[in-house]
Design an enzyme around this catalytic site. Structure first.
Site: not given
Ligand code: SF4
Length: 331
Positions: A115, A195, A198
């Protein structure tokens, strides 16, 4: 007495068939055997969303998500369905657990490092404390099981370590949450590579219309070695075939042989898949449409879920504060 399961998911709005096959179907089936607590973890979402612009769709996303969950078969009579921030005790437990969790454990978490790379301009404390908040989510309700895929096992192991440390310091308070391994397939997106997500726009929404679903499927990548209809295909590496298997394993058992011998072309194969997906999701879509016309009912489901979750949470917090000698005793 039924054992308790907890799972949380970020409010990502309308769910897609990857969410459905990978998690929601499993949530639904667990309801028969366990006391299930399913939480839309909106506070977690704030580790990556920032500012007024970042959070502007949060409420809408919560609403879309609960509509999909309910339409898919999550039953508020069997499960507690609620929004994380509506039970603020979780933030209290997060603070208390942060006093017993070594900093080094958190700094070593691979997802924290990822992150930091992904959002270098927003390396907030929440990213580092994420595993502590996640542990708080689970143990606030003293859940015994957490449904996870193999890839999430390290996260749960850290939660177990945090529990063990608290218990060793203050006495047995929490059960160590155990993984409830799910065999759900990893659903690859329409790009045939990553994968379904959205964010990557390689998905099909559960709530899409039949026409939208067919259009999306027709754009999907298939076996890249199959350039012409006469080329033999490799269904084992084809995303479309895996979706056939997920939606209609019996009806589509001839596809591998027909694909390998080039008796079926990719266009026809995709049309067949679109029919299967639309037939399988039609009842869900109808229920969703009906639920969307009853916003007061949906709101009540979440309010009632938060009330029930909070009743458990308050007891846990009281016990934790007592263990940590944070409850005033009048002498
Ligand atoms: Fe994939 Fe079907 Fe084309 Fe075979 S025929 S490559 S399984 S889309």
């Amino acid at each position: 007495m039924k054992k308790r399961v907890f799972s949380g998911a970020r409010p990502t709005g309308r769910q897609h068939i990857g969410n459905y096959l990978g998690a929601i179907q499993n949530y639904v089936s667990l309801q028969a055997e366990y006391e299930c607590i399913y939480c839309i973890v909106d506070i977690h979402a704030l580790t990556t969303l920032q500012g007024v612009e970042g959070v502007k769709n949060l409420q809408q996303n919560v609403r879309e998500m609960i509509l999909d969950w309910l339409a898919a078969g999550l039953d508020p009579k069997k499960s507690i369905l609620f929004v994380q921030s509506e039970v603020p005790e979780v933030t209290e437990l997060h603070t208390l657990l942060s006093m017993t969790t070594p900093l080094g454990w958190l700094m070593r978490v691979p997802t924290f490092k990822e992150k930091v790379k992904m959002q270098p301009d927003n390396v907030n404390y929440g990213l580092l404390g994420y595993p502590v908040l996640m542990t708080s989510d689970i143990i606030l309700y003293k859940a015994e099981f957490v449904p996870v895929g193999e890839d999430q096992l390290p996260h749960l192991e850290l939660a177990r370590e945090i529990v063990r440390r608290f218990n060793s310091l203050y006495g047995d308070t929490f059960p160590e949450p155990k993984p409830k391994l799910t065999q759900a397939p990893m659903i690859v997106g329409l790009d045939g590579v990553q994968k379904m997500s959205k964010q990557l726009n390689n998905h099909i929404e559960l709530a899409a219309t039949a026409e939208e679903t067919a259009q999306r499927i027709m754009t999907a990548y298939t076996d890249p070695t199959r350039q012409r209809k006469s080329d033999p295909g490799h269904p084992e590496t084809c995303n479309i075939f895996h979706l056939h298997e997920a939606f209609e394993p019996m009806k589509t058992k001839d596809i591998p042989a027909h694909c390998r011998s080039a008796q079926i072309g990719c266009v026809d194969c995709k049309k067949l898949l679109a029919q299967e997906v639309n037939a399988a999701l039609a009842p869900l879509r109808e229920r969703r449409h009906e639920l969307a016309s009853r916003p007061a009912y949906v709101s009540d489901v979440l309010s009632d879920g938060a009330r029930r979750a909070q009743a458990i949470a308050r007891e846990t917090i009281r016990e934790v504060k007592d263990r940590m000698n944070l409850i005033r005793k009048d002498t």
